[in-house]
Design a protein around this motif. Structure first.
Motif, PDB file in Angstrom:
ATOM      1  N   PRO A 267       0.832  -1.212   0.000  1.00 47.22           N
ATOM      2  CA  PRO A 267       0.000   0.000   0.000  1.00 47.22           C
ATOM      3  C   PRO A 267       0.865   1.260   0.000  1.00 47.22           C
ATOM      4  CG  PRO A 267       0.080  -0.970   2.190  1.00 47.22           C
ATOM      5  CD  PRO A 267       0.761  -1.939   1.280  1.00 47.22           C
ATOM      6  N   VAL A 268       0.224   2.383  -0.245  1.00 47.77           N
ATOM      7  CA  VAL A 268       0.938   3.666  -0.207  1.00 47.77           C
ATOM      8  C   VAL A 268       1.534   3.854   1.189  1.00 47.77           C
ATOM      9  CG1 VAL A 268       0.698   6.173  -0.376  1.00 47.77           C
ATOM     10  CG2 VAL A 268      -0.583   4.692  -1.939  1.00 47.77           C
ATOM     11  N   PRO A 269       2.830   4.123   1.290  1.00 51.60           N
ATOM     12  CA  PRO A 269       3.463   4.255   2.608  1.00 51.60           C
ATOM     13  C   PRO A 269       2.941   5.456   3.388  1.00 51.60           C
ATOM     14  CG  PRO A 269       5.111   4.013   0.860  1.00 51.60           C
ATOM     15  CD  PRO A 269       3.805   4.269   0.198  1.00 51.60           C
ATOM     16  N   ASP A 270       3.061   5.373   4.710  1.00 51.13           N
ATOM     17  CA  ASP A 270       2.784   6.511   5.588  1.00 51.13           C
ATOM     18  C   ASP A 270       4.098   7.260   5.753  1.00 51.13           C
ATOM     19  OD1 ASP A 270       2.179   8.341   7.504  1.00 51.13           O
ATOM     20  OD2 ASP A 270       1.516   6.907   9.031  1.00 51.13           O
ATOM     21  N   PHE A 271       4.243   8.350   5.014  1.00 45.58           N
ATOM     22  CA  PHE A 271       5.521   9.065   4.984  1.00 45.58           C
ATOM     23  C   PHE A 271       5.797   9.862   6.253  1.00 45.58           C
ATOM     24  CE2 PHE A 271       4.339   8.730   0.425  1.00 45.58           C
ATOM     25  CZ  PHE A 271       5.421   7.963   0.004  1.00 45.58           C
ATOM     26  N   CYS A 272       4.785  10.017   7.091  1.00 44.30           N
ATOM     27  CA  CYS A 272       4.950  10.841   8.303  1.00 44.30           C
ATOM     28  C   CYS A 272       4.742  10.048   9.590  1.00 44.30           C
ATOM     29  CB  CYS A 272       3.977  12.022   8.266  1.00 44.30           C
ATOM     30  SG  CYS A 272       4.211  13.123   6.849  1.00 44.30           S
ATOM     31  N   GLY A 273       4.523   8.744   9.477  1.00 45.16           N
ATOM     32  CA  GLY A 273       4.275   7.928  10.659  1.00 45.16           C
ATOM     33  C   GLY A 273       5.549   7.494  11.358  1.00 45.16           C
ATOM     34  N   GLU A 274       5.386   6.620  12.355  1.00 47.06           N
ATOM     35  CA  GLU A 274       6.530   6.133  13.138  1.00 47.06           C
ATOM     36  C   GLU A 274       7.545   5.420  12.259  1.00 47.06           C
ATOM     37  OE1 GLU A 274       7.500   6.349  16.426  1.00 47.06           O
ATOM     38  OE2 GLU A 274       5.993   7.932  16.471  1.00 47.06           O
ATOM     39  N   GLY A 275       7.059   4.701  11.254  1.00 44.88           N
ATOM     40  CA  GLY A 275       7.953   3.948  10.389  1.00 44.88           C
ATOM     41  C   GLY A 275       8.871   4.808   9.545  1.00 44.88           C
ATOM     42  N   SER A 276       8.544   6.084   9.440  1.00 49.05           N
ATOM     43  CA  SER A 276       9.364   6.968   8.613  1.00 49.05           C
ATOM     44  C   SER A 276      10.616   7.458   9.334  1.00 49.05           C
ATOM     45  CB  SER A 276       8.545   8.184   8.161  1.00 49.05           C
ATOM     46  OG  SER A 276       8.248   9.031   9.255  1.00 49.05           O
ATOM     47  N   LYS A 277      10.609   7.393  10.663  1.00 53.80           N
ATOM     48  CA  LYS A 277      11.712   7.982  11.431  1.00 53.80           C
ATOM     49  C   LYS A 277      13.055   7.321  11.131  1.00 53.80           C
ATOM     50  CE  LYS A 277       8.877   9.742  15.225  1.00 53.80           C
ATOM     51  NZ  LYS A 277       8.554   9.675  16.668  1.00 53.80           N
TER      52      LYS A 277
END
Length: 315
Positions: A267-277
């Motif tokens: 799916p489209v990534p969450d660019f601002c979530g925890e996984g982006s850090k």
């Protein structure tokens, strides 16, 4: 002198200055307007410095000298004066819909019906940008790639009511000043360039986030792999040349594999979530996000783009 073009810039912004340089290189008189007093004058000072540096590096575009090109550019704090005699308006204010709508309302009241109204927006569709303009048949988006002096692509995106002649005139104008215009047949969110870029960003992000590859190496996939040939030929021609009998042959050979890979995309990534850090931290280890480091890398980028632009020109 040829009829002048008008560039609306926000605080002497980079895109406005670059457009002014591009059009002056084509021999056009350019009027710069900024609603902040003195900003348009400061923009010309910066333009003069840049053009001189380009001339010293033998990368100046056009037939005229740097000083001759600067002489074609004038600054204004009064909108009506800046618009006088213009046949083409290129708006370069920041990406805020209400601001763009307002400036085009003001412009329309001051220019004749044949003056083309063009926006530099990179993320707002023409039907929204020009929704408050009465005569929308002369409106379009001319979306440049930053910095437009080195990266010549311009996306011409019509409003649903844009007259074909306006698209033709703008295409001719952009070609004459040395840009590489492409026509979109109708408006779409993100236009063409940013939609393709978004697809690359999303899959690159997923590959790093899923632990498949590092930030450094996914950038190398582009800069030392796909980007090498994409600097000169696009994906369609790449496929056409990569099979003995052209594109149809390529799809017979590799189409099923491409379809299989595409169905595996997440799916489209969450660019601002925890996984982006983690991705952001990894990038900042390579290039710290302070002004000094970022400015140095931007300068390097521009120097490399200048060299590539020269190579493409010579070939």
């Amino acid at each position: 002198l040829a009829s002048p073009c008008l560039f609306i810039s926000c605080q002497g912004g980079l895109i406005g200055r670059s457009w002014a340089m591009v059009f002056a290189s084509g021999g056009y008189s350019v009027k710069i307007y900024d609603n902040q007093p003195g900003q348009s004058t400061k923009a010309i000072v910066e333009i003069k410095k840049q053009l001189q540096e380009l001339e010293d590096a033998q990368m100046l575009r056009g037939e005229a000298t740097a000083l001759q090109q600067v002489a074609l550019i004038s600054s204004y704090d009064d909108l009506s004066q800046a618009l006088e005699g213009a046949f083409f308006v290129q708006e370069c204010v920041f990406e805020q819909l209400e601001v763009k709508q307002s400036i085009f309302q003001d412009i329309e009241r001051l220019v004749g019906k044949d003056v083309i109204l063009s926006s530099s927006t990179s993320c707002l569709v023409p039907s929204n940008v020009f929704s408050k303009v009465q005569n929308r048949s002369r409106c379009l988006v001319s979306h440049p790639v930053n910095p437009p002096y080195y990266v010549k692509l311009v996306e011409l995106v019509p409003h649903p009511e844009t007259a074909p002649a306006v698209m033709d005139t703008t295409h001719t104008l952009m070609t004459k000043v040395g840009q590489a215009p492409v026509r979109l047949r109708k408006e779409i969110d993100g236009f063409a360039l940013n939609r393709v870029q978004a697809a690359i960003i999303a899959e690159s992000w997923r590959l790093v986030q899923d632990g498949i590859i590092s930030v450094k190496d996914i950038d190398l996939v582009m800069s030392e792999g796909l980007g090498m040939r994409y600097a000169f030929i696009g994906p369609m021609e790449t496929m056409h040349l990569n099979a003995p009998e052209g594109l149809e042959d390529y799809m017979k050979r590799y189409g099923p594999g491409i379809q299989r890979v595409l169905t595996s995309f997440g799916p489209v990534p969450d660019f601002c979530g925890e996984g982006s850090k983690g991705i952001i931290n990894e990038m900042c280890e390579l290039i710290p996000s302070d002004e000094q480091h970022l400015s140095a890398r931007k300068d390097r980028r521009d120097q490399l783009l200048m060299g590539l632009a020269k190579l493409k020109k010579d070939h």
